[in-house]
Structures are given as C-alpha cells and as structure tokens.
Design a protein around this motif. Structure first.
Motif, short mmCIF file in Angstrom:
data_model
loop_
_atom_site.label_atom_id
_atom_site.label_comp_id
_atom_site.label_asym_id
_atom_site.label_seq_id
_atom_site.Cartn_x
_atom_site.Cartn_y
_atom_site.Cartn_z
N TRP A 220 44.50 -22.58 6.12
CA TRP A 220 45.50 -21.87 6.92
C TRP A 220 45.15 -22.09 8.39
O TRP A 220 43.99 -22.37 8.70
N GLY A 221 46.10 -21.96 9.26
CA GLY A 221 45.78 -22.02 10.67
C GLY A 221 46.95 -22.48 11.52
O GLY A 221 48.07 -22.64 11.04
N GLU A 222 46.65 -22.68 12.79
CA GLU A 222 47.67 -23.01 13.79
C GLU A 222 48.35 -24.34 13.43
O GLU A 222 47.66 -25.35 13.27
N HIS B 274 48.65 -12.48 14.92
CA HIS B 274 49.04 -13.88 14.78
C HIS B 274 50.54 -13.97 14.54
O HIS B 274 51.12 -13.12 13.86
N ILE C 107 46.97 -5.44 13.59
CA ILE C 107 46.29 -6.66 13.16
C ILE C 107 47.31 -7.68 12.64
O ILE C 107 47.21 -8.87 12.92
N ALA C 108 48.31 -7.18 11.91
CA ALA C 108 49.34 -8.08 11.40
C ALA C 108 50.04 -8.80 12.55
O ALA C 108 50.51 -9.93 12.40
N ARG D 103 41.27 -27.32 14.73
CA ARG D 103 41.42 -25.86 14.80
C ARG D 103 40.09 -25.14 14.95
O ARG D 103 40.02 -24.06 15.53
N SER E 62 46.54 -1.60 10.80
CA SER E 62 46.99 -2.75 10.00
C SER E 62 48.17 -3.44 10.68
O SER E 62 48.24 -4.67 10.74
N GLU E 63 49.09 -2.63 11.17
CA GLU E 63 50.27 -3.19 11.82
C GLU E 63 49.87 -3.98 13.08
O GLU E 63 50.38 -5.07 13.32
N SER F 131 46.05 -6.43 5.96
CA SER F 131 46.70 -5.68 7.06
C SER F 131 48.19 -5.97 7.10
O SER F 131 49.01 -5.06 7.28
N ALA G 6 51.10 -3.33 6.68
CA ALA G 6 52.11 -3.18 7.74
C ALA G 6 53.51 -3.23 7.15
O ALA G 6 54.44 -2.60 7.66
N HIS H 65 43.13 -9.83 7.50
CA HIS H 65 44.45 -10.06 8.10
C HIS H 65 45.54 -9.97 7.03
O HIS H 65 46.59 -9.36 7.25
N GLY I 161 39.81 -20.25 12.21
CA GLY I 161 40.96 -21.11 12.47
C GLY I 161 41.40 -21.93 11.28
O GLY I 161 42.45 -22.57 11.32
N SER J 113 40.23 -19.12 18.23
CA SER J 113 40.62 -18.40 17.02
C SER J 113 40.31 -16.92 17.17
O SER J 113 39.49 -16.52 18.00
N LEU J 114 40.99 -16.12 16.36
CA LEU J 114 40.77 -14.67 16.37
C LEU J 114 40.59 -14.21 14.93
O LEU J 114 41.40 -14.53 14.07
N ASP J 115 39.53 -13.49 14.68
CA ASP J 115 39.32 -12.91 13.36
C ASP J 115 38.89 -11.46 13.47
O ASP J 115 38.02 -11.12 14.26
N VAL J 116 39.54 -10.62 12.66
CA VAL J 116 39.03 -9.26 12.50
C VAL J 116 37.90 -9.38 11.47
O VAL J 116 38.14 -9.78 10.33
N VAL J 117 36.69 -9.13 11.91
CA VAL J 117 35.54 -9.37 11.05
C VAL J 117 35.11 -8.10 10.31
O VAL J 117 34.24 -8.13 9.44
N ARG K 212 36.84 -16.70 18.97
CA ARG K 212 36.13 -17.92 19.37
C ARG K 212 36.95 -18.57 20.47
O ARG K 212 38.16 -18.79 20.30
#
Lengths: 461, 461
Positions: B289-291, B243, B239-240, B299, B236-237, A236, A240, A233, A226, B305-309, B331
């Motif tokens: 970075w973030g919301e 958010h 994942i893009a 945050r 990729s698209e 990606s 994209a 990302h 977060g 939160s969302l992460d591609v790990v 999370r």
C-alpha cells in the motif's frame, strides 16, 4: 373499613413502629464488605449470604437455604400459601456491592454506615441492601396476617456487581423451585423523591471484538513507512465509518427493526425531568452529541447506540504494528436481534476493510432489549401502591442499560420483572459516598406493603 | 609499481595472512553479551567497552580511553599523523547489540559464535562488531606503514541499540578532541554480495503524542451511549483523515518542501534490486500500500510517510472512555523541518477535532533528514576503494530510517558521515540467527585498506 383495609392498616402501623429496628438491621448488613468483584472479600461474601439467610429465617420463611453456585451462593427463602391459586411473586435482590475505590473520595468509611441528615451513607445503602431490607420489612409487616393469599419467594444473589454471574445456572438447576408469576426487582430506582417510577424497558447489549492484522510482525517505521497498510489506520478508518454525519450508525440494516418513537411516548419522555444540562453535568463532556432528531434522553433509551469501548494497537517503541484490536459495544432497542446485528456488523467489516489486512470479528455476548408489558395485573398493583403512598401516578420509564437478572429470569424462567426501587438519582450508586434517603425508603416500605396486599387482592377477585 | 602501490600491496597481504587471527578476535568479541537495552547486562557492557579499548591499545593507538557517559562509556582511540594537514577520519562504531528474544528461534546460542559454511552466526556478527573488526583489521594492516599521512580517531559507543544514547553529550564535552573532517560509518550495510553500497541519504523522524479527552470520567455505555462523543471515535476519525485516497498525507503543507524525485534519481533507484516481492516477503503483508505514482522503494526513501504507531483508549471493562491517545511517527525527507511539520499537524488537529473534546499534541522528538553531499573527496575515495575490490561502481543508496549517530555528529561536530558497510540484507540484524558473510567481510577489509590509502593520497595531491 373492610377486613383487608384493616389488615393493611395494621401492617403499615407495624412497619412504622419498627422502622428503627429495620434500619438497625440495615446498618448491620452494611458493615459487611461484600465486594463481589475482588477475591480478597471471599469470606465477606459468605458472611453476607449467611446474614441474609439468617434474616429470612428470622422472618419465619420456610425452606431458607443457600443455593450453591460456581461463585457466590444464592440465598433462597419462601413463604407459600396453602391455596395454590394465589399469585407467586419472586423478590429479587443482590447482597453484593460495587467496589469502593478510590477510597479517599469517601467522607466516611464505606462499611461504617453513617447517618447524616436524612441520608444513611455507606456502600450498598441504596444499591441494593437498602432495597432488600425494604422488601424484608414489608414482608415482615405482611406476615403478621398469615391469611394473606400470596406466595413469596426471595432470591438474593451475590454476583450482580461482578462478572460472570452464575444466576442463570441456579435458575436452570432449580427451575421448579423458583417458578413464579413474575419478579419484583427493586434495583431500578426512581426519577426523583416525589416521582415514584416503574421501569418497563431496558436496552439490550451486544459485544464483539475486532482483530485486524496487517504485516506478519511489527515493522521498523523507517524501513517500511510508506509501503504497508498500518492496522491502526485501517481500524481507525473503519471506526470513523461506523457513524454518519447525523450521528446514526452506518451499518446497513442496523435500524431495520427499530420501532420509531410515537408522539405519545415522546410526550411522556418529555415530562421526565432529564434535560440536556443534566447530561452535561453528569458526563462532564463539553458538548453533547448524538443522533439528530432525538432528545438526549430519547437517544439513551429508545434509540440504539454503538460505542468502541476499547482500542489498542502498537506500542510506544514506535514500530508500525502488525495488528490492532477494538472492542465494540452496542446498546440495542426492542426487536433488534443481537445475533442479527452481529451478522450485519460482520458484513459491514467484510465490505469495508481493504485486502491488505486480515481480520476476525468475535461475538462476545448478546442480550436483547427488554420491554415489559405494562398491561398486567402486577404492574397495575404496583402503580396503585405507589400512587397510594406518593399521591401521584408513577412515571413509566425506560433505562438505557441492562439489568442482567431481568434477562436471566426472562430467558430461564420465562417471567417478566416488575422494576422499581427507592434509590434516588443522586444516590451515587457506584461512586463515593453512596447514600440512602431514609424518608423515601420509609415510603418505599409502605408502598411495598400496599403492593403485596394489592397482589393478594387479585386472588380474591 | 609506485611506493604507494607497494604499500597498499603489503597492507593487503598482511590483512589476508592475518584473517584467521582477526576472525578469532571477532569470535571472542561476539561472546560478550553486550545487550544495552537491558540493565541485567550492565557488567557485560563494561566488559565489551574494555575489550574494545584493549584491542585499540594492542593496535598501537595513542590515547585509548573510555569517555564516561550517564550510560555506557564511549571508547576513544587515536592515531595522529605529525603532519596536521593530513585528513582526519573518525571511525564510528557501536559495541552494543540488539536483544536476542525470542531465544527459541535461534539455532545456536547467540553468544557462542558458530561458523556454518561461509557464515559466522551470532548476535552482533553483522551489526556491528564484525564491521568494527573490519575497521580494526584495516587500520592494523595500514599501521605497518607509519608514514601513511592520515589521522584516525576511533569512536565506539555502547548505546546504539537502546534509548537514550548519550553520544551527543560526549560529542559536546569532548568537542576538540573529536574534531574530524568526516566520519566513516560502516553500519549502513550493502545491497547485495556483488553490490557494494554507499548510503547518502536517511529520512528524518518526527514523533508526537496526541491526547483526546471527552467526558470527565469513563461512562456507563448503557446510561450514556448515544449522548456523548466517544474519544476513541473522534481520534479514529482524525486518523482516518491523515491520508487521502491516493495514500498521500492530508495534512496541509506537508509536501510543500518535499523535493520531487527527478528522472535520473528514479533510474538510479530502479536499478536497486528491491522489487515489490521483496517488500511483500519482508513484511508478510498480504498486499502493499502507499502513495500512488511511486515505487515501493521510492516510497520508503524519497517520500515522507506518516504512521500512527500506538493507539490506546478504553478498557475491556466496556465503558465509554473519557480519553484516548495516539503516538504518531513521521518519516521526513530533505528540507522538511520537523518543527514546522509538528506545527502543521497541530493546526490540522485543531481544525479537525470537534468542540465536544479537548486535546493536546505533545512534540516528542524531531530529526531532519540527512542528505550527504556525494561530491566530496571522501565519497570519491570510498567509491574508488569499493570499485577496486568488487570491480563495479558502488550503488549510491538512500535509507528509509535514520542512524542516530549520523545526526548527532552532524549536529554536534558539524561533520558528515560516509556510510557504507559489509553486512548483507539477509543478515537478520535484529532477528534470530544473525550472521556475517565471511567472504564479503574479507572484501570489506580490503576495501577499507584501499579507502584509507585513497584518503592519504589526498594529502599528497
């Protein structure tokens, strides 16, 4: 019947009456497991090079030798006409073959050639030991007539199926020895058994690697999920954006130098038997995709393309990764300059990536597209030869990929390659059960005999 | 001075006069290289378990035993008051430690504890052998007074730093033995040396793997570049699109159950000394970075939160890959249901991916967020204990990650954990030169003595 016509007839007859011996020799050649991509086969590579050299020697060529390289040797042999005004053709070939895995998909041992029906099965039968032997057979049939005013130089390398090839080193080191008017490359295949082909264009290739770094080390996703931009990302999102909704590459300037296909080309390509269904079958993709306004065939040969061929980032441990990486491959068409495309890509990346990451774009390789002038006596000679045997004009075709030797010869000796071949689309070149269609191969030998006489004719005119 | 106050005083004095011995014992405990993530240390794991069992035995606990698991044993020991109405506290700990690589970043041997200034250096000093020994010291100081009306159960596992932990197996198998009113977990640390802390919330975690398949095998990018959808591009698209521009997760429904932070919480969090600069320093990211609309701290703890790990696709060979894969970690905050979030993600993928690929979304794990009720006598007892020692009210904090044992205890025994600890933010828990701040540790022992007496007081009321 003119003297020349009589000479052609006797060469064709010689070839026909010796087909069985030529095929026996090919059989022997195919038993050598000359897989260049695997160091395990080092001895076999030397064996194959020696075999070719011996065969060229038996052909009565002068100055047969192995030109050493940092990798596998290049076999050279020449037959020079005392009259220096005769045209000189370099006959290119490669004695190495592609890997054979997975072995269990083969119905017979890839290095125990096996004749079933009209086809000879074995690794290298079509790609391209069979093609080399077609050239050898044609030259042997020609050599009966010592007076044929033609210079022939064989150049058979052993690193076409693996990287890196040291062919260009040999071309620069032996520049004078190898000087020729053009090169005959029989590695390009044909469209169908009744459709002989001459390939006059290949797409170019540019490869670069993109590295994106965000945080200085992998981060616990609980503690930091977060607050940081995740390089996966970011990368990606960039990828994209590489294509727009029309399937066009969105990098500014990418199409600036692309020649628009004209109606004549379009009509010619529409005649090539390569419908959408064929692409679907070959790729196994549920649906095709690509730039709107172009047929699938057009998209693979007259239009450039961009593919991310590799993406890696993070680990299954599950942290927010500090970095991610992608390898990009672009297929280019005539007039696109690989270096310029790299610069455009670099600018695009610079303007697209957020400040929260750092990045590096590494240029890996770049080859321009090849477009051979079809208005040459060599192409005419081949066109007439193929028509003499098949009874139809050959298709003038373009190929989506590159043939490294064609680029190497253009760059280092400044000569064009006349590309053809006698392998069929279903020959399974790099797959299991590779095969050679013998009736087509025999017609190929005939066509090459015609071709060489047609070339010799040029001197007479 | 009341009897109870006298008792506390004598316990505190006992602890103070025995600090050196307690620290000597911790020193010995730290020499055992109990790295649970590496099978090479199997013997050391047993050694560490035995060491803890011996120490609990020396403490005079009843029924000290090793509860076997499919992995490392769990050490159990109890001190039960004959009066069954006394509160029962389970003291949780883990005797295993995190890996020590890279070793060359350590200034001294991670398993040769080394006192420099106020800090004791060594792997496990803060996480959490030092915390276990603080509990042991406090209980020993308490045990002088056999009449203290309190039940204590030690539960010290050996698989917190590696997956998978078998703690939940032990909790189900020994359900009755382990019944308690709540658990004291000293693995949660504190905000600063003058800021004792009680952690009352942890984010949840949902993990899933996404597999995307396009063509049936890897394709030559020359022959097919331009006609098939590349799974790397497609993934990729997707994942893009995870958010939107505000840094919010774009999966429909994702925020439906997220509780909005209220002004009181916001003010409380604003007091926690965790400014943007600290995040920048800790992550090494050039920018955060973030919301939008939330502070970095908010945050990471009150927002999901969302992460591609993990992302993998293709190879450096350079073909268009037939498939690509990503691992996603989210999370979650209170009221978000991992299974429901998985379903929303699945719907989102279904609606976003083109028909030209097939896909599979695998659920890997899901744990809901933990939100402990702070209006309990246990939290009051700890609050008062920490205030008695530090002279300030403890910070009530939330943590962005999860603590597996807290979830296991809630799910299997139905009990909440009261989370605190005496490790400082700069203790380098999983990094090189892990350290324990001894003056803080000593205050921690005092605070635990107060805490246990406060708990015992509850029975009297």
């Amino acid at each position: 019947m003119s003297i020349m016509t009589k000479a052609i007839q006797s060469s064709l007859e010689f070839a026909r009456s010796h087909h069985d011996r030529f095929l026996d020799e090919l059989h022997e050649f195919l038993t050598i497991s000359s897989i260049s991509g695997d160091p395990v086969y080092e001895k076999e590579m030397q064996l194959a090079a020696d075999w070719v050299a011996d065969r060229l020697g038996a052909l009565g060529l002068d100055r047969v030798e192995l030109l050493p390289t940092a990798g596998n040797p290049v076999v050279y042999g020449e037959w020079l006409n005392p009259d220096s005004s005769s045209p000189t053709v370099m006959i290119y070939g490669h004695y190495d073959v592609a890997p054979v895995e997975p072995l269990d998909e083969w119905d017979s041992d890839p290095f125990a050639p096996f004749l079933r029906g009209d086809n000879l099965y074995g690794r290298g039968s079509s790609d391209m030991k069979g093609q080399i032997m077609a050239c050898v057979a044609a030259v042997e049939a020609l050599k009966l007539r010592a007076e044929v005013p033609l210079n022939i130089k064989f150049l058979i390398e052993g690193e076409e199926e693996s990287g890196p090839s040291h062919l260009s080193d040999v071309l620069t080191t032996h520049h004078e020895l190898l000087e020729s008017d053009f090169c005959l490359n029989t590695d390009a295949g044909m469209v169908g058994p009744e459709c002989p082909s001459i390939t006059y264009a290949l797409r170019g290739h540019m490869g670069c690697d993109l590295h994106v770094v965000g945080p200085s080390s992998d981060l616990h996703s609980g503690a930091y999920g977060g607050v940081v931009q995740n390089p996966i990302h970011v990368l990606s999102e960039l990828i994209a954006g590489f294509h727009n909704e029309d399937g066009r590459v969105a990098i500014p300037g990418f199409y600036d130098k692309v020649r628009e296909i004209d109606e004549a080309q379009r009509l010619m390509l529409a005649k090539v038997p390569y419908p959408e269904e064929k692409f679907l079958m070959e790729t196994g993709a549920p649906f095709l995709w690509g730039e709107t306004g172009y047929s699938p065939l057009e998209r693979t040969i007259v239009r450039p393309s961009l593919d991310v061929v590799y993406f890696e980032g993070g680990s299954l441990k599950g942290a927010i990764p500090s970095k991610a990486r992608a390898a990009i491959g672009m297929r280019l068409v005539p007039d696109q300059d690989p270096k310029e495309i790299y610069e455009q890509t670099s600018n695009y990346v610079r303007e697209s990536l957020p400040e929260a990451v750092t990045w590096k774009l590494e240029f890996r390789y770049g080859f321009p597209a090849i477009l051979v002038d079809v208005n040459t006596p060599w192409v005419d000679a081949l066109t007439n030869a193929l028509e003499a045997v098949w009874g139809v004009k050959p298709a003038l075709i373009r190929i989506g990929g590159g043939i490294p030797a064609v680029i190497d010869l253009k760059e280092n000796l400044g000569i064009d390659s006349v590309m053809t071949g006698f392998s069929l689309p279903d020959a399974n070149l790099h797959g299991p059960n590779e095969k050679l269609h013998i009736p087509t191969w025999k017609r190929g030998v005939d066509a090459l005999i015609h071709f060489f006489y047609n070339l010799a004719d040029l001197q007479d005119q």
